[in-house]
Design a protein around this motif. Sequence first.
Motif, PDB file in Angstrom:
ATOM      1  N   ASP A  93      47.245  18.935 -42.718  1.00 63.61           N
ATOM      2  CA  ASP A  93      47.430  17.570 -43.230  1.00 63.61           C
ATOM      3  C   ASP A  93      47.265  17.513 -44.752  1.00 63.61           C
ATOM      4  O   ASP A  93      47.989  16.779 -45.436  1.00 63.61           O
ATOM      5  CB  ASP A  93      46.454  16.610 -42.542  1.00 63.61           C
ATOM      6  N   ALA A  94      46.341  18.316 -45.271  1.00 63.86           N
ATOM      7  CA  ALA A  94      46.166  18.355 -46.725  1.00 63.86           C
ATOM      8  C   ALA A  94      47.375  19.023 -47.386  1.00 63.86           C
ATOM      9  O   ALA A  94      47.808  18.612 -48.466  1.00 63.86           O
ATOM     10  CB  ALA A  94      44.889  19.126 -47.072  1.00 63.86           C
ATOM     11  N   VAL A  95      47.923  20.044 -46.721  1.00 63.99           N
ATOM     12  CA  VAL A  95      49.115  20.722 -47.262  1.00 63.99           C
ATOM     13  C   VAL A  95      50.298  19.750 -47.284  1.00 63.99           C
ATOM     14  O   VAL A  95      51.058  19.703 -48.258  1.00 63.99           O
ATOM     15  CB  VAL A  95      49.448  21.988 -46.434  1.00 63.99           C
ATOM     16  N   ILE A  96      50.455  18.959 -46.222  1.00 68.48           N
ATOM     17  CA  ILE A  96      51.549  17.972 -46.166  1.00 68.48           C
ATOM     18  C   ILE A  96      51.428  17.023 -47.355  1.00 68.48           C
ATOM     19  O   ILE A  96      52.400  16.746 -48.057  1.00 68.48           O
ATOM     20  CB  ILE A  96      51.518  17.185 -44.829  1.00 68.48           C
ATOM     21  N   PHE A  97      50.218  16.534 -47.595  1.00 71.61           N
ATOM     22  CA  PHE A  97      50.002  15.632 -48.734  1.00 71.61           C
ATOM     23  C   PHE A  97      50.425  16.301 -50.046  1.00 71.61           C
ATOM     24  O   PHE A  97      51.220  15.766 -50.811  1.00 71.61           O
ATOM     25  CB  PHE A  97      48.532  15.197 -48.787  1.00 71.61           C
ATOM     26  N   LEU A  98      49.900  17.510 -50.281  1.00 70.34           N
ATOM     27  CA  LEU A  98      50.167  18.173 -51.572  1.00 70.34           C
ATOM     28  C   LEU A  98      51.637  18.550 -51.734  1.00 70.34           C
ATOM     29  O   LEU A  98      52.146  18.621 -52.849  1.00 70.34           O
ATOM     30  CB  LEU A  98      49.265  19.411 -51.718  1.00 70.34           C
ATOM     31  N   ALA A  99      52.331  18.780 -50.606  1.00 64.15           N
ATOM     32  CA  ALA A  99      53.755  19.164 -50.670  1.00 64.15           C
ATOM     33  C   ALA A  99      54.658  17.946 -50.840  1.00 64.15           C
ATOM     34  O   ALA A  99      55.814  18.084 -51.218  1.00 64.15           O
ATOM     35  CB  ALA A  99      54.138  19.910 -49.395  1.00 64.15           C
ATOM     36  N   SER A 100      54.121  16.763 -50.562  1.00 57.49           N
ATOM     37  CA  SER A 100      54.966  15.561 -50.495  1.00 57.49           C
ATOM     38  C   SER A 100      54.984  14.796 -51.820  1.00 57.49           C
ATOM     39  O   SER A 100      54.183  15.056 -52.725  1.00 57.49           O
ATOM     40  CB  SER A 100      54.443  14.627 -49.395  1.00 57.49           C
ATOM     41  N   ASP A 101      55.862  13.788 -51.888  1.00 55.52           N
ATOM     42  CA  ASP A 101      55.935  12.952 -53.086  1.00 55.52           C
ATOM     43  C   ASP A 101      54.682  12.076 -53.245  1.00 55.52           C
ATOM     44  O   ASP A 101      54.471  11.498 -54.318  1.00 55.52           O
ATOM     45  CB  ASP A 101      57.182  12.060 -53.023  1.00 55.52           C
ATOM     46  N   ALA A 102      53.869  11.971 -52.189  1.00 55.68           N
ATOM     47  CA  ALA A 102      52.618  11.209 -52.302  1.00 55.68           C
ATOM     48  C   ALA A 102      51.682  11.867 -53.324  1.00 55.68           C
ATOM     49  O   ALA A 102      50.784  11.222 -53.869  1.00 55.68           O
ATOM     50  CB  ALA A 102      51.930  11.112 -50.936  1.00 55.68           C
ATOM     51  N   LEU A 140      42.080  21.572 -53.567  1.00 51.95           N
ATOM     52  CA  LEU A 140      41.528  20.505 -52.726  1.00 51.95           C
ATOM     53  C   LEU A 140      40.673  21.122 -51.617  1.00 51.95           C
ATOM     54  O   LEU A 140      41.173  21.877 -50.780  1.00 51.95           O
ATOM     55  CB  LEU A 140      42.685  19.685 -52.137  1.00 51.95           C
ATOM     56  N   THR A 141      39.392  20.826 -51.642  1.00 53.81           N
ATOM     57  CA  THR A 141      38.462  21.380 -50.654  1.00 53.81           C
ATOM     58  C   THR A 141      38.548  20.596 -49.351  1.00 53.81           C
ATOM     59  O   THR A 141      38.465  19.364 -49.360  1.00 53.81           O
ATOM     60  CB  THR A 141      37.025  21.318 -51.213  1.00 53.81           C
ATOM     61  N   ILE A 142      38.710  21.327 -48.236  1.00 53.07           N
ATOM     62  CA  ILE A 142      38.802  20.689 -46.910  1.00 53.07           C
ATOM     63  C   ILE A 142      37.697  21.320 -46.069  1.00 53.07           C
ATOM     64  O   ILE A 142      37.923  22.296 -45.336  1.00 53.07           O
ATOM     65  CB  ILE A 142      40.171  20.972 -46.225  1.00 53.07           C
ATOM     66  N   ASP A 143      36.473  20.811 -46.182  1.00 50.77           N
ATOM     67  CA  ASP A 143      35.338  21.494 -45.536  1.00 50.77           C
ATOM     68  C   ASP A 143      34.398  20.546 -44.806  1.00 50.77           C
ATOM     69  O   ASP A 143      33.256  20.914 -44.524  1.00 50.77           O
ATOM     70  CB  ASP A 143      34.565  22.306 -46.588  1.00 50.77           C
ATOM     71  N   GLY A 144      34.855  19.334 -44.494  1.00 52.15           N
ATOM     72  CA  GLY A 144      33.991  18.391 -43.769  1.00 52.15           C
ATOM     73  C   GLY A 144      32.758  17.992 -44.570  1.00 52.15           C
ATOM     74  O   GLY A 144      31.796  17.471 -44.015  1.00 52.15           O
ATOM     75  N   GLY A 145      32.768  18.279 -45.876  1.00 43.57           N
ATOM     76  CA  GLY A 145      31.635  17.910 -46.732  1.00 43.57           C
ATOM     77  C   GLY A 145      30.621  19.030 -46.925  1.00 43.57           C
ATOM     78  O   GLY A 145      29.631  18.862 -47.648  1.00 43.57           O
ATOM     79  N   LEU A 146      30.866  20.199 -46.305  1.00 39.54           N
ATOM     80  CA  LEU A 146      29.899  21.306 -46.354  1.00 39.54           C
ATOM     81  C   LEU A 146      29.409  21.616 -47.775  1.00 39.54           C
ATOM     82  O   LEU A 146      28.208  21.742 -48.016  1.00 39.54           O
ATOM     83  CB  LEU A 146      30.545  22.566 -45.735  1.00 39.54           C
ATOM     84  N   GLY A 147      30.335  21.688 -48.714  1.00 37.41           N
ATOM     85  CA  GLY A 147      29.987  22.122 -50.072  1.00 37.41           C
ATOM     86  C   GLY A 147      29.146  21.148 -50.868  1.00 37.41           C
ATOM     87  O   GLY A 147      28.546  21.526 -51.873  1.00 37.41           O
ATOM     88  N   ILE A 148      29.083  19.883 -50.428  1.00 44.01           N
ATOM     89  CA  ILE A 148      28.300  18.918 -51.216  1.00 44.01           C
ATOM     90  C   ILE A 148      26.880  18.769 -50.692  1.00 44.01           C
ATOM     91  O   ILE A 148      26.074  18.036 -51.254  1.00 44.01           O
ATOM     92  CB  ILE A 148      28.970  17.517 -51.245  1.00 44.01           C
ATOM     93  N   ASN A 149      26.583  19.478 -49.576  1.00 43.70           N
ATOM     94  CA  ASN A 149      25.252  19.358 -48.995  1.00 43.70           C
ATOM     95  C   ASN A 149      24.211  20.058 -49.860  1.00 43.70           C
ATOM     96  O   ASN A 149      24.415  21.206 -50.253  1.00 43.70           O
ATOM     97  CB  ASN A 149      25.261  19.980 -47.599  1.00 43.70           C
TER      98      ASN A 149
END
Length: 269
Positions: A226-235, A244-253
């Motif tokens: 889903d993140a790849v779709i966003f980055l590939a799209s005109d959005a 873009l980190t996709i880790d469920g928030g792990l890295g900010i803990n």
Amino acid sequence: MMSRFDLHGRKAVVTGGAQGIGAGIVRGLAEAGATVTIVDRQSDKARALAEASGPGLVVVTADIGSAEGCRQAISQARDAMGGLDILVNNAAPARNREMIGRIADVDWADHESIVLHAAAAIAESALDDLVASGHGAIVNVSSILATSIGADQSSLAYHVSKAGLNQFTRWLAVRCGASGVRVNAVAPGLVDRDVGHKLTANPVNKKIVDSVVPLRRAGTARDIADAVIFLASDAAAYVTGQVLTIDGGLGINEVFGASLRAYTAAGER
Ligand SMILES: NC(=O)c1ccc[n+]([C@@H]2O[C@H](COP(=O)([O-])OP(=O)(O)OC[C@H]3O[C@@H](n4cnc5c(N)ncnc54)[C@H](O)[C@@H]3O)[C@@H](O)[C@H]2O)c1
């Protein structure tokens, strides 16, 4: 009006798309409307995925471990689809468990050739088509281990090559900005694979994920797709050079609190 996330009419290549996160990205891009070429050396798996995902999927069997393999893969994908708008550099060498936690040089070559050389050679081969597309986008699949150290989870070569891929992403974004091609990366965290070793199949790992990841679960290939779709799209038309980190928030803990929660949840207290 067409959504800016819509990929109908776009032509995409996904390296390492036969299984795992790559297969999730293939399915996601196809669902968003794109024609997708899977570039992978596992031809049977890639064909099975293409057949199961319906029309609009092309398979190119190739080993991208050499510059010539990369050139041929892109040339075949271009011929099959009649152009190229989206490139996803996802392939990486299989995890070599023997090298985890060791300082040695045996798996440098694999990581260098697939994660760095292939991403660069494939981008270069695809660049004219991406420029001609008018909305060309490259998405590299990195890892949170590009910026933090999981000494018990991956080899030194994995960490270093993914860090290099992040910097390659920024370098190429600057190089290609004026020609209208955007270059970004996604950095997955803990993802449950659909093949081989599944992280949360181990009950202690599962408890750790459930206590430390703020969203209380491992990621899925679809989360990354889903993140790849966003980055590939005109959005994402004004987004380039980002990881873009996709880790469920792990890295900010916060580390101490997260460790305490993990030990408590795993019954180690
Ligand atoms: N699985 C995770 O938890 C995780 C976490 C962070 C980042 N990542 C990254 O996500 C990406 C995908 O990971 P995965 O776990 O799905 O990988 P995987 O090992 O399941 O799949 C990799 C695919 O790449 C293909 N491939 C490898 N070398 C190739 C070559 N020389 N030529 C052609 N194809 C080749 C393989 O055949 C395979 O289909 C990788 O870049 C990985 O580093 C994965």
